[in-house]
Design a protein around this motif. Structure first.
Motif, short mmCIF file in Angstrom:
data_model
loop_
_atom_site.label_atom_id
_atom_site.label_comp_id
_atom_site.label_asym_id
_atom_site.label_seq_id
_atom_site.Cartn_x
_atom_site.Cartn_y
_atom_site.Cartn_z
N LEU A 58 1.42 8.43 -1.02
CA LEU A 58 1.18 7.74 -2.29
C LEU A 58 0.72 6.31 -2.06
O LEU A 58 -0.17 5.81 -2.76
CB LEU A 58 2.45 7.77 -3.14
CG LEU A 58 2.90 9.16 -3.63
CD1 LEU A 58 4.23 9.07 -4.36
CD2 LEU A 58 1.85 9.78 -4.53
N GLU A 59 1.32 5.65 -1.09
CA GLU A 59 0.90 4.27 -0.80
C GLU A 59 -0.50 4.23 -0.20
O GLU A 59 -1.28 3.33 -0.49
CB GLU A 59 1.91 3.62 0.15
CG GLU A 59 3.26 3.34 -0.51
CD GLU A 59 4.23 2.66 0.44
OE1 GLU A 59 4.00 2.74 1.68
OE2 GLU A 59 5.21 2.05 -0.04
N LYS A 60 -0.84 5.22 0.63
CA LYS A 60 -2.18 5.28 1.20
C LYS A 60 -3.22 5.48 0.10
O LYS A 60 -4.34 4.96 0.17
CB LYS A 60 -2.26 6.40 2.24
CG LYS A 60 -3.61 6.52 2.93
CD LYS A 60 -3.61 7.64 3.95
CE LYS A 60 -4.97 7.75 4.64
NZ LYS A 60 -4.98 8.86 5.64
N ASN A 61 -2.84 6.23 -0.93
CA ASN A 61 -3.73 6.48 -2.05
C ASN A 61 -3.75 5.34 -3.06
O ASN A 61 -4.45 5.41 -4.07
CB ASN A 61 -3.31 7.78 -2.76
CG ASN A 61 -4.38 8.32 -3.67
OD1 ASN A 61 -5.57 8.29 -3.35
ND2 ASN A 61 -3.98 8.83 -4.83
N LYS A 62 -2.96 4.29 -2.77
CA LYS A 62 -2.85 3.12 -3.66
C LYS A 62 -2.44 3.54 -5.07
O LYS A 62 -3.05 3.16 -6.06
CB LYS A 62 -4.18 2.35 -3.69
CG LYS A 62 -4.60 1.81 -2.32
CD LYS A 62 -5.92 1.05 -2.39
CE LYS A 62 -6.30 0.53 -1.01
NZ LYS A 62 -7.61 -0.19 -1.03
N THR A 63 -1.36 4.33 -5.10
CA THR A 63 -0.88 4.86 -6.37
C THR A 63 -0.24 3.77 -7.23
O THR A 63 -0.28 3.86 -8.46
CB THR A 63 0.12 5.99 -6.12
OG1 THR A 63 -0.48 6.97 -5.25
CG2 THR A 63 0.54 6.67 -7.40
N TRP A 64 0.33 2.76 -6.59
CA TRP A 64 1.01 1.70 -7.35
C TRP A 64 0.94 0.36 -6.65
O TRP A 64 0.59 0.27 -5.47
CB TRP A 64 2.47 2.09 -7.61
CG TRP A 64 3.25 2.34 -6.35
CD1 TRP A 64 3.46 1.49 -5.30
CD2 TRP A 64 3.93 3.55 -5.99
NE1 TRP A 64 4.23 2.08 -4.33
CE2 TRP A 64 4.53 3.33 -4.73
CE3 TRP A 64 4.11 4.77 -6.63
CZ2 TRP A 64 5.28 4.32 -4.10
CZ3 TRP A 64 4.86 5.75 -6.01
CH2 TRP A 64 5.43 5.52 -4.74
N ASP A 65 1.29 -0.66 -7.40
CA ASP A 65 1.50 -2.01 -6.88
C ASP A 65 2.92 -2.41 -7.20
O ASP A 65 3.42 -2.15 -8.31
CB ASP A 65 0.52 -3.02 -7.51
CG ASP A 65 -0.93 -2.74 -7.13
OD1 ASP A 65 -1.16 -2.23 -6.03
OD2 ASP A 65 -1.82 -3.02 -7.96
N ILE A 66 3.60 -3.03 -6.23
CA ILE A 66 4.95 -3.53 -6.46
C ILE A 66 4.84 -4.89 -7.14
O ILE A 66 4.31 -5.85 -6.56
CB ILE A 66 5.75 -3.62 -5.15
CG1 ILE A 66 5.78 -2.26 -4.45
CG2 ILE A 66 7.16 -4.11 -5.43
CD1 ILE A 66 6.47 -1.18 -5.23
N VAL A 67 5.35 -4.99 -8.37
CA VAL A 67 5.23 -6.22 -9.16
C VAL A 67 6.56 -6.52 -9.83
O VAL A 67 7.48 -5.69 -9.83
CB VAL A 67 4.11 -6.09 -10.22
CG1 VAL A 67 2.76 -5.83 -9.56
CG2 VAL A 67 4.44 -4.97 -11.21
N GLN A 68 6.63 -7.70 -10.42
CA GLN A 68 7.77 -8.05 -11.26
C GLN A 68 7.55 -7.47 -12.65
O GLN A 68 6.45 -7.49 -13.18
CB GLN A 68 7.93 -9.57 -11.35
CG GLN A 68 8.28 -10.25 -10.03
CD GLN A 68 9.71 -9.95 -9.58
OE1 GLN A 68 10.57 -9.61 -10.39
NE2 GLN A 68 9.95 -10.07 -8.28
N LEU A 69 8.61 -6.94 -13.24
CA LEU A 69 8.49 -6.35 -14.57
C LEU A 69 8.21 -7.43 -15.60
O LEU A 69 9.00 -8.37 -15.77
CB LEU A 69 9.78 -5.60 -14.94
CG LEU A 69 9.77 -4.87 -16.28
CD1 LEU A 69 8.74 -3.75 -16.26
CD2 LEU A 69 11.16 -4.31 -16.59
N PRO A 70 7.06 -7.36 -16.30
CA PRO A 70 6.73 -8.39 -17.29
C PRO A 70 7.73 -8.38 -18.45
O PRO A 70 8.32 -7.34 -18.77
CB PRO A 70 5.32 -7.99 -17.77
CG PRO A 70 4.80 -7.07 -16.70
CD PRO A 70 5.99 -6.36 -16.15
N PRO A 71 7.91 -9.52 -19.09
CA PRO A 71 8.82 -9.57 -20.25
C PRO A 71 8.33 -8.66 -21.37
O PRO A 71 7.14 -8.57 -21.66
CB PRO A 71 8.74 -11.05 -20.67
CG PRO A 71 8.28 -11.78 -19.45
CD PRO A 71 7.38 -10.83 -18.72
N GLY A 72 9.25 -7.96 -21.99
CA GLY A 72 8.92 -7.06 -23.08
C GLY A 72 8.46 -5.68 -22.65
O GLY A 72 8.24 -4.82 -23.51
#
Length: 216
Positions: A58-72
């Motif tokens: 999944l990471e090789k396929n760039k399925t997601w980015d690890i980010v901070q959860l935005p407000p709301g």
């Protein structure tokens, strides 16, 4: 027991190879939940390897980015689904772990819009096979690994970190860039990706059945 199943079901007419196959698949135990505290010893260690392989793909396929959860915003959960794949003789071929999103927690209009996806008509499948038999064609079947994860995700969807994996920040989540199993729009996104790929290679989509593509 008043009505034992052995009075109605018997393995007497099965071959010895088939009995061996049945014994293997019925004795196999698949975990229902992910163990949080690392890889256990014994056979369950294979499931941890399967989980790591799935995450790597999944990471090789760039399925997601690890980010901070935005407000709301709200992050939906996910779970592991474990399945044992067997060979024809009943021996274990491999352990498969699939990460699925809890799509039943999605909100319409926010996490998804359209969900309809085309499904192959059984009449088209039968017609295709009849033509292949009449013309003595070879028929091949293609299996796409992690097919749903190839679909592009246009909505803003946040997912909690997969069970068994932690982050330095408790507010970090996965911002999904590709579809995952369980998302309500995943079948539609995958089919749109498939159409784009086949048309790029010169296939023509049928107007009578949109799941039928031809190439001359």
């Amino acid at each position: 027991m008043r009505f034992p199943i052995s009075n109605f079901v018997s393995y007497n007419k099965f071959s010895s190879n088939h009995c061996y196959f049945l014994a293997n698949i019925t004795s196999n135990v698949e975990p229902r939940t992910c163990l949080q505290r690392g890889c256990p010893r014994g056979s369950l260690a294979s499931w941890c390897v399967a989980m790591q392989s799935e995450i790597a793909a999944l990471e090789k396929n760039k399925t997601w980015d690890i980010v901070q959860l935005p407000p709301g915003k709200r992050a939906i959960g996910c779970q592991w689904i474990f399945k044992t794949m067997f060979k024809s003789d009943g021996a274990i071929e491999r352990h498969k772990a699939r990460l699925a999103v809890l799509g039943n927690h999605q909100t319409e209009g926010e996490g998804y819009t359209d969900t309809f996806a085309q499904v192959a008509k059984i009449l088209s499948v039968r017609t295709f096979l009849l033509v292949a038999i009449a013309k003595n064609w070879e028929v091949h079947q293609l299996d796409v690994n992690n097919s749903f994860s190839h679909g592009d995700l246009h909505e803003e969807v946040y997912m909690k970190l997969p069970p068994g994996f932690t982050s330095s920040s408790p507010t970090q989540v996965c911002r999904l860039r590709k579809s995952l199993y369980g998302l309500l729009q995943s079948p539609r996104n995958w089919f749109a990706k498939l159409i784009s790929a086949l048309c790029t290679y010169g296939f023509t989509q049928s107007h009578a059945d949109h799941t039928l593509f031809t190439f001359r």
